[in-house]
Write a protein that holds these residues in place. Structure first.
Motif, short mmCIF file in Angstrom:
data_model
loop_
_atom_site.label_atom_id
_atom_site.label_comp_id
_atom_site.label_asym_id
_atom_site.label_seq_id
_atom_site.Cartn_x
_atom_site.Cartn_y
_atom_site.Cartn_z
N ALA A 287 -12.44 -24.08 -4.12
CA ALA A 287 -11.06 -23.73 -4.45
C ALA A 287 -10.61 -22.59 -3.54
N GLU A 288 -9.35 -22.67 -3.09
CA GLU A 288 -8.84 -21.69 -2.13
C GLU A 288 -7.62 -20.96 -2.70
N ARG A 289 -7.64 -19.64 -2.55
CA ARG A 289 -6.49 -18.83 -2.97
C ARG A 289 -5.24 -19.30 -2.23
N ALA A 290 -4.09 -19.35 -2.96
CA ALA A 290 -2.85 -19.85 -2.39
C ALA A 290 -2.30 -18.88 -1.34
N TYR A 291 -1.51 -19.45 -0.44
CA TYR A 291 -0.92 -18.71 0.68
C TYR A 291 0.56 -18.46 0.38
N TRP A 292 0.80 -17.35 -0.32
CA TRP A 292 2.17 -17.00 -0.67
C TRP A 292 2.77 -15.99 0.30
N TYR A 293 1.94 -15.20 0.93
CA TYR A 293 2.43 -14.07 1.71
C TYR A 293 1.87 -14.14 3.13
N GLU A 294 1.33 -13.05 3.67
CA GLU A 294 0.92 -13.03 5.07
C GLU A 294 -0.37 -13.80 5.31
N SER A 295 -0.42 -14.50 6.46
CA SER A 295 -1.69 -15.08 6.88
C SER A 295 -2.60 -13.96 7.39
N GLY A 296 -3.89 -14.26 7.41
CA GLY A 296 -4.84 -13.30 7.96
C GLY A 296 -5.14 -12.12 7.07
N THR A 297 -4.88 -12.24 5.77
CA THR A 297 -5.22 -11.16 4.83
C THR A 297 -6.22 -11.65 3.77
N VAL A 298 -6.84 -12.80 4.02
CA VAL A 298 -7.64 -13.48 3.00
C VAL A 298 -6.82 -13.57 1.72
N ASN A 299 -5.53 -13.93 1.93
CA ASN A 299 -4.62 -14.18 0.81
C ASN A 299 -4.47 -12.97 -0.10
N GLY A 300 -4.29 -11.80 0.53
CA GLY A 300 -4.01 -10.59 -0.22
C GLY A 300 -5.23 -9.77 -0.60
N LEU A 301 -6.42 -10.21 -0.21
CA LEU A 301 -7.61 -9.40 -0.51
C LEU A 301 -7.71 -8.20 0.43
N LEU A 302 -7.01 -8.29 1.56
CA LEU A 302 -6.96 -7.17 2.50
C LEU A 302 -5.51 -6.79 2.77
N TYR A 303 -5.27 -5.50 2.97
CA TYR A 303 -3.97 -5.00 3.39
C TYR A 303 -4.21 -3.99 4.50
N ASN A 304 -3.60 -4.23 5.66
CA ASN A 304 -3.91 -3.43 6.85
C ASN A 304 -5.42 -3.43 7.11
N ASN A 305 -6.04 -4.59 6.89
CA ASN A 305 -7.47 -4.81 7.15
C ASN A 305 -8.39 -3.97 6.27
#
Length: 571
Positions: A287-305
């Protein structure tokens, strides 16, 4: 995929009106008790729900060093030549072949979302002849990527119940057969994933699979999204799918929920945990977390890396080893639990309720008469606030009575997730993990199996493929060692053939060497002395170790061997 311009409230309202929207649960304070049964096995730990759609944007975004602790299982990334300009992006991102080295090094496999060769949502300018031509180009590009492994699916279209233009292109079910056959012209190896509906519907799924069966185009992996319906209906959806497959004479397919959690759930630790609980409980493959916001953030698990609050809940999930064990929810209090019987570590992640609640754990007879219990709570600060690793709320020694103990959670925050780690009072058997079970690793073109003689009850067999990068069979062990240096690696295996067999060994991107497995006398049987050893030079922290029958840069092993576990011992 969803765009922020989609009117989520309108879709939710429509689903309520048609009776489709499931009650996701409303927390209340009734002093609930979550029950964990450590004496039973649910399934091997594979981190089913650790992944995302567009989780990776480039080879450097997100920061690859933040990924190994999550033990990513499955990603869905856009097609080679992607034209979709996703949420928060000004140019297309996430091309599956370009980011493949990062996903593979993190231990994940990748399904390719083919529809994102088009921009816009719903997709713009789609005609079936044009799409079939684009399918040819995408598939040929993947087949030509001879060093790219871990691509385990072609998703033929995305959300056809909302994005397929029947006026221009005819019915989706008829188009599916044409797209399926077009992929098979150039790639008969990579599994087909679909139909990827935006929500589960019995009649729609029945019509799709009936037509697919009649035209020899049944997907290898059944997929749909669990978003606005909430988590409450997942078990019913799985049961309904099984009945449809049975009625049509279709062998049971693995299930991929390749988008999950609505906008107000995906970044709330307890809400995401509710989905994870259902996926583990009902046998979802990934199962994959949905893509609602920015790509490349592991779907919100990271912010500014850097990690957000939800990252730490997923890291707790990533830390789980051994077997998942059954959990019985109480009202809105739900969770997941694992037992590493080798080290004697029982881990629970729970949440969803507020007030004063309890976690009761049964089946701990092997832990002795006392246990050390550490309780930690996540923050609840959302996707745009960084969060440091939470410190434990308490560490206590408690009695184990008839194999059971209880852990109170006072003043529980219904949005937070709570981690409970239980060991014998003296601590785990080893201070750090040394034994890594093959069934917990990344298993590519092979099969997880069970045996009473295998450590922790599971092993990996049918590691047979060595034709090319799409069918190569291997097991990738993501290991974490405390210090850099030389380590002895013992491989516990079975070789029921009549002659020694070989596999390739490589780690951290280095060259392959050859491992030889003497005959053991039978398959699926793992005596303690069925071990071969070699020495590795590992870096401190995470290392990736591959044992392969076939792999890029390795021509292929001889004979066959089954893998139970590896053990790392510092020299």
């Amino acid at each position: 995929m969803r765009k922020k311009t989609i009117t989520a409230s309108l879709l939710a309202t429509a689903l309520v009106a048609t009776g489709v929207l499931a009650n996701a649960g409303v927390a209340h304070a009734d002093a609930d008790t979550l029950v964990v049964n450590a004496g039973s096995v649910l399934r091997p730990v594979t981190h089913v729900a650790a992944g995302g759609l567009y989780a990776l944007a480039t080879t450097t975004t997100p920061d690859p060093t933040q990924l190994p602790p999550l033990h990513l299982n499955q990603l869905t990334q856009p097609a080679p030549g992607v034209q979709q300009v996703g949420n928060g992006a000004s140019v297309p991102t996430g091309d599956a072949l370009k980011v493949a080295p990062v996903s593979t090094n993190a231990g994940a496999q990748t399904t390719i979302r083919m529809a994102d060769i088009y921009n816009g949502f719903p997709y713009q300018g789609v005609t079936l002849p044009d799409y079939l031509a684009k399918v040819d180009t995408m598939v040929k590009a993947r087949v030509a990527a001879t060093n790219t492994t871990n691509v385990n699916g072609w998703e033929l279209w995305n959300e056809p119940d909302g994005t397929w233009d029947t006026n221009t292109n005819g019915t989706f079910n008829d188009a599916w057969v044409k797209i399926y056959n077009e992929v098979k012209k150039y790639d008969t190896v990579t599994p087909i994933v679909g139909p990827s509906y935006q929500y589960y519907d019995h009649n729609r799924m029945l019509a799709f699979l009936t037509n697919a069966k009649a035209n020899n185009a049944v997907p290898d992996v059944i997929s749909w999204h669990e978003l606005s319906q909430g988590w409450g209906g997942i078990g019913d959806h799985m049961s309904d799918l099984a009945s449809i497959e049975s009625s049509l004479g279709i062998s049971p397919r693995p299930v991929s929920i390749n988008e999950y959690a609505w906008t107000d759930q995906v970044d709330v630790p307890s809400a995401a945990l509710h989905y994870i609980s259902q996926f583990e409980r009902y046998g979802i493959r990934d199962a994959e977390r949905a893509y609602w916001y920015e790509s490349g953030t592991v779907n919100g698990l990271l912010y500014n890396n850097q990690p957000t609050a939800s990252y730490w809940m997923y890291k707790w999930y990533g830390d789980m080893t051994g077997n998942m064990v059954p959990v019985t929810a109480s009202s809105d209090l739900d969770g997941i639990a694992s037992l590493d019987s080798t080290r004697k570590i029982l881990t629970v992640i729970a949440g969803g309720e507020y007030g004063n609640n309890t976690i009761t754990i049964n089946g701990l007879g092997s832990f002795g008469t006392q246990a050390k219990v550490t309780l930690t709570a996540s923050a609840t600060t959302g996707r745009t606030t960084n969060s440091s690793q939470p410190a434990p709320l308490s560490t206590t020694t408690v009695p184990i009575v008839n194999g059971s103990l209880s852990v109170p959670i006072t003043n529980e925050d219904d949005k937070a997730a709570y981690q409970v780690v239980v060991t014998p009072a003296s601590g785990p058997v080893t201070a750090t993990q040394q034994v890594y079970e093959a069934e917990n690793a990344t298993v590519v073109n092979a099969q997880r199996l069970s045996s009473s003689s295998a450590s922790n009850g599971g092993y990996v067999g049918r590691i047979d493929g060595s034709a090319d990068q799409r069918s190569d069979s291997f097991v990738d062990f993501l290991v974490n060692v405390p210090t850099a240096g030389s380590y002895k690696m013992g491989i516990r295996y079975a070789n029921g053939g009549t002659a020694p067999s070989t596999q390739g060994l490589a780690y951290n991107g280095g060259a392959f060497s050859t491992i030889t497995y003497p005959v053991t006398g039978s398959w699926g049987t793992f005596a303690a002395n069925n071990t071969v050893s070699t020495n590795l030079t590992l870096k401190a922290g995470y290392n990736m170790i591959r044992l392969a029958k076939g792999s890029p840069s390795f021509a292929g092993g001889t004979g066959y061997a089954e893998l139970d576990s590896i053990t790392l011992t510092a020299q």
